[in-house]
Every structure is written in C-alpha cells, then in structure tokens.
Design a protein around this motif. Structure first.
Motif, PDB file in Angstrom:
ATOM      1  N   ASP A  35       0.718  -1.027   0.200  1.00 43.63           N
ATOM      2  CA  ASP A  35      -0.155   0.010  -0.151  1.00 43.63           C
ATOM      3  C   ASP A  35       0.943   1.241   0.060  1.00 43.63           C
ATOM      4  OD1 ASP A  35      -2.391  -1.553   0.067  1.00 43.63           O
ATOM      5  OD2 ASP A  35      -2.364  -1.516   2.239  1.00 43.63           O
ATOM      6  N   HIS A  36       2.202   1.316   0.300  1.00 47.14           N
ATOM      7  CA  HIS A  36       3.042   2.299   0.298  1.00 47.14           C
ATOM      8  C   HIS A  36       3.585   2.469  -0.741  1.00 47.14           C
ATOM      9  CE1 HIS A  36       6.393  -0.287   1.835  1.00 47.14           C
ATOM     10  NE2 HIS A  36       7.077   0.719   1.467  1.00 47.14           N
ATOM     11  N   ILE A  37       3.606   1.972  -1.694  1.00 53.95           N
ATOM     12  CA  ILE A  37       4.177   1.878  -3.343  1.00 53.95           C
ATOM     13  C   ILE A  37       3.362   2.618  -4.141  1.00 53.95           C
ATOM     14  CG2 ILE A  37       5.341   0.785  -5.077  1.00 53.95           C
ATOM     15  CD1 ILE A  37       6.635  -0.971  -2.991  1.00 53.95           C
ATOM     16  N   ASP A  38       3.582   3.478  -4.743  1.00 49.53           N
ATOM     17  CA  ASP A  38       2.785   4.475  -5.760  1.00 49.53           C
ATOM     18  C   ASP A  38       3.030   3.954  -7.245  1.00 49.53           C
ATOM     19  OD1 ASP A  38       1.063   5.775  -3.844  1.00 49.53           O
ATOM     20  OD2 ASP A  38       2.758   7.288  -3.704  1.00 49.53           O
ATOM     21  N   ALA A  39       4.391   3.821  -7.252  1.00 47.62           N
ATOM     22  CA  ALA A  39       4.875   3.561  -8.733  1.00 47.62           C
ATOM     23  C   ALA A  39       6.066   2.529  -8.779  1.00 47.62           C
ATOM     24  CB  ALA A  39       5.711   4.969  -9.359  1.00 47.62           C
ATOM     25  N   VAL A  40       6.061   1.990  -9.915  1.00 48.18           N
ATOM     26  CA  VAL A  40       7.081   0.629  -9.890  1.00 48.18           C
ATOM     27  C   VAL A  40       7.915   1.140 -11.235  1.00 48.18           C
ATOM     28  CG1 VAL A  40       7.497  -1.686 -10.319  1.00 48.18           C
ATOM     29  CG2 VAL A  40       5.626  -0.834  -8.783  1.00 48.18           C
ATOM     30  N   VAL A  41       9.324   0.871 -11.165  1.00 44.83           N
ATOM     31  CA  VAL A  41      10.226   0.645 -12.432  1.00 44.83           C
ATOM     32  C   VAL A  41      10.453  -0.709 -12.542  1.00 44.83           C
ATOM     33  CG1 VAL A  41      12.631   1.391 -13.123  1.00 44.83           C
ATOM     34  CG2 VAL A  41      11.136   3.001 -11.743  1.00 44.83           C
ATOM     35  N   ILE A  42      10.314  -1.129 -13.862  1.00 44.12           N
ATOM     36  CA  ILE A  42      10.509  -2.548 -14.282  1.00 44.12           C
ATOM     37  C   ILE A  42      11.639  -2.785 -14.822  1.00 44.12           C
ATOM     38  CG2 ILE A  42       9.822  -4.622 -15.464  1.00 44.12           C
ATOM     39  CD1 ILE A  42       6.752  -3.557 -14.876  1.00 44.12           C
ATOM     40  N   GLY A  43      12.768  -3.341 -14.535  1.00 44.71           N
ATOM     41  CA  GLY A  43      13.961  -3.563 -15.112  1.00 44.71           C
ATOM     42  C   GLY A  43      14.176  -5.153 -14.955  1.00 44.71           C
ATOM     43  N   THR A  44      13.275  -5.995 -15.527  1.00 42.50           N
ATOM     44  CA  THR A  44      13.441  -7.399 -15.536  1.00 42.50           C
ATOM     45  C   THR A  44      13.872  -7.887 -16.734  1.00 42.50           C
ATOM     46  OG1 THR A  44      11.324  -7.576 -15.962  1.00 42.50           O
ATOM     47  CG2 THR A  44      11.797  -7.649 -13.720  1.00 42.50           C
ATOM     48  N   PRO A  45      14.196  -9.152 -16.793  1.00 41.74           N
ATOM     49  CA  PRO A  45      14.377  -9.641 -18.314  1.00 41.74           C
ATOM     50  C   PRO A  45      13.127  -9.387 -19.301  1.00 41.74           C
ATOM     51  CG  PRO A  45      15.282 -11.213 -17.033  1.00 41.74           C
ATOM     52  CD  PRO A  45      14.521 -10.170 -15.926  1.00 41.74           C
ATOM     53  N   THR A  46      13.343  -9.299 -20.578  1.00 38.42           N
ATOM     54  CA  THR A  46      12.250  -8.616 -21.364  1.00 38.42           C
ATOM     55  C   THR A  46      11.095  -9.560 -21.350  1.00 38.42           C
ATOM     56  OG1 THR A  46      13.957  -7.724 -22.805  1.00 38.42           O
ATOM     57  CG2 THR A  46      11.736  -8.048 -23.657  1.00 38.42           C
ATOM     58  N   CYS A  54       8.502   1.165 -17.431  1.00 38.69           N
ATOM     59  CA  CYS A  54       9.148  -0.196 -17.868  1.00 38.69           C
ATOM     60  C   CYS A  54      10.268   0.285 -18.640  1.00 38.69           C
ATOM     61  CB  CYS A  54       7.919  -1.022 -18.634  1.00 38.69           C
ATOM     62  SG  CYS A  54       8.815  -2.656 -19.165  1.00 38.69           S
ATOM     63  N   GLU A  55      11.323  -0.543 -18.766  1.00 36.80           N
ATOM     64  CA  GLU A  55      12.607  -0.374 -19.588  1.00 36.80           C
ATOM     65  C   GLU A  55      12.050  -1.246 -20.883  1.00 36.80           C
ATOM     66  OE1 GLU A  55      15.210  -4.410 -18.495  1.00 36.80           O
ATOM     67  OE2 GLU A  55      16.087  -2.642 -18.407  1.00 36.80           O
ATOM     68  N   LYS A  56      12.735  -0.502 -22.072  1.00 34.26           N
ATOM     69  CA  LYS A  56      12.676  -1.022 -23.210  1.00 34.26           C
ATOM     70  C   LYS A  56      13.231  -2.388 -23.501  1.00 34.26           C
ATOM     71  CE  LYS A  56      15.967   1.426 -25.971  1.00 34.26           C
ATOM     72  NZ  LYS A  56      16.528   0.730 -26.784  1.00 34.26           N
ATOM     73  N   PRO A  57      12.734  -3.174 -24.568  1.00 32.81           N
ATOM     74  CA  PRO A  57      11.432  -3.001 -25.278  1.00 32.81           C
ATOM     75  C   PRO A  57      10.340  -3.989 -24.202  1.00 32.81           C
ATOM     76  CG  PRO A  57      12.577  -4.971 -25.992  1.00 32.81           C
ATOM     77  CD  PRO A  57      13.601  -4.282 -25.055  1.00 32.81           C
ATOM     78  N   ILE A  58       9.185  -3.448 -24.545  1.00 33.51           N
ATOM     79  CA  ILE A  58       8.110  -4.133 -23.847  1.00 33.51           C
ATOM     80  C   ILE A  58       8.006  -5.725 -23.860  1.00 33.51           C
ATOM     81  CG2 ILE A  58       5.545  -4.556 -23.272  1.00 33.51           C
ATOM     82  CD1 ILE A  58       5.234  -1.513 -24.149  1.00 33.51           C
TER      83      ILE A  58
END
Length: 95
Positions: free
Chosen positions: A17-28, A47-51
């Motif tokens: 509940d205390h996280i508003d936004a997420v940066v995704i830097g996982t394998p594609t 999200c990092e590119k590419p989707i």
C-alpha cells in the motif's frame, strides 16, 4: 525525503500500500506480465524497453493497458550510445 524500496519479490511490491509507482527492469520476457500486475493494482509503471521482443505482443499489451481506467504507463527509451543521440540531433532541429 523520497524513500524508495528495491525488491526481487514482485508480489510484495504489487501488493504494498505504500508504493505508488514501480520501475520494471526485469528480463524482457517478464515485462508484460509485471506491467499488467502493477497497473491492475493501481500503480504507475515505468518499464525499460522493449516491452517484448514480439511486436504483436507488445501492441496487444499496450492496447490492454490503455483500456484500464487510470493506468499510467511509460516505456523508457534512452540510448546508451552517444553517437546515436548525436546523429538524431540534426533531424530534431529540422522539425
């Protein structure tokens, strides 16, 4: 002032509940799945590119995410190759 967390536990981030936004830097191959989970839980996502490596999957995911009310999604498009940035400048100036 700007507290942030890092985690390898996607469920914990998505459910927090205390996280508003997420940066995704996982394998594609995990980008779409995580983007869908994050947006479904009302969080903004960068999200990092590419989707995805498959254009049709990427477009389908973008359409689906667009339909979700209040969804806030961005894809990071930053070139790490300085020569590519320089070569685009004359084109941008001409516009």
């Amino acid at each position: 002032m700007f507290g942030s967390d890092a985690s390898t536990d996607c469920a914990a981030i998505v459910d927090s509940d205390h996280i508003d936004a997420v940066v995704i830097g996982t394998p594609t191959d995990a980008h779409i799945r995580f983007m869908q989970q994050v947006v479904a839980n009302g969080k903004a996502v960068l999200c990092e590119k590419p989707i995805d490596l498959d254009m049709e999957k990427s477009l389908a995911a973008a359409r689906e995410l667009e339909r979700q009310k209040g969804a806030s999604c961005s894809v990071s498009i930053v070139s790490s190759i300085p020569s590519r940035r320089r070569s685009g400048r004359p084109l941008m100036r001409a516009m």
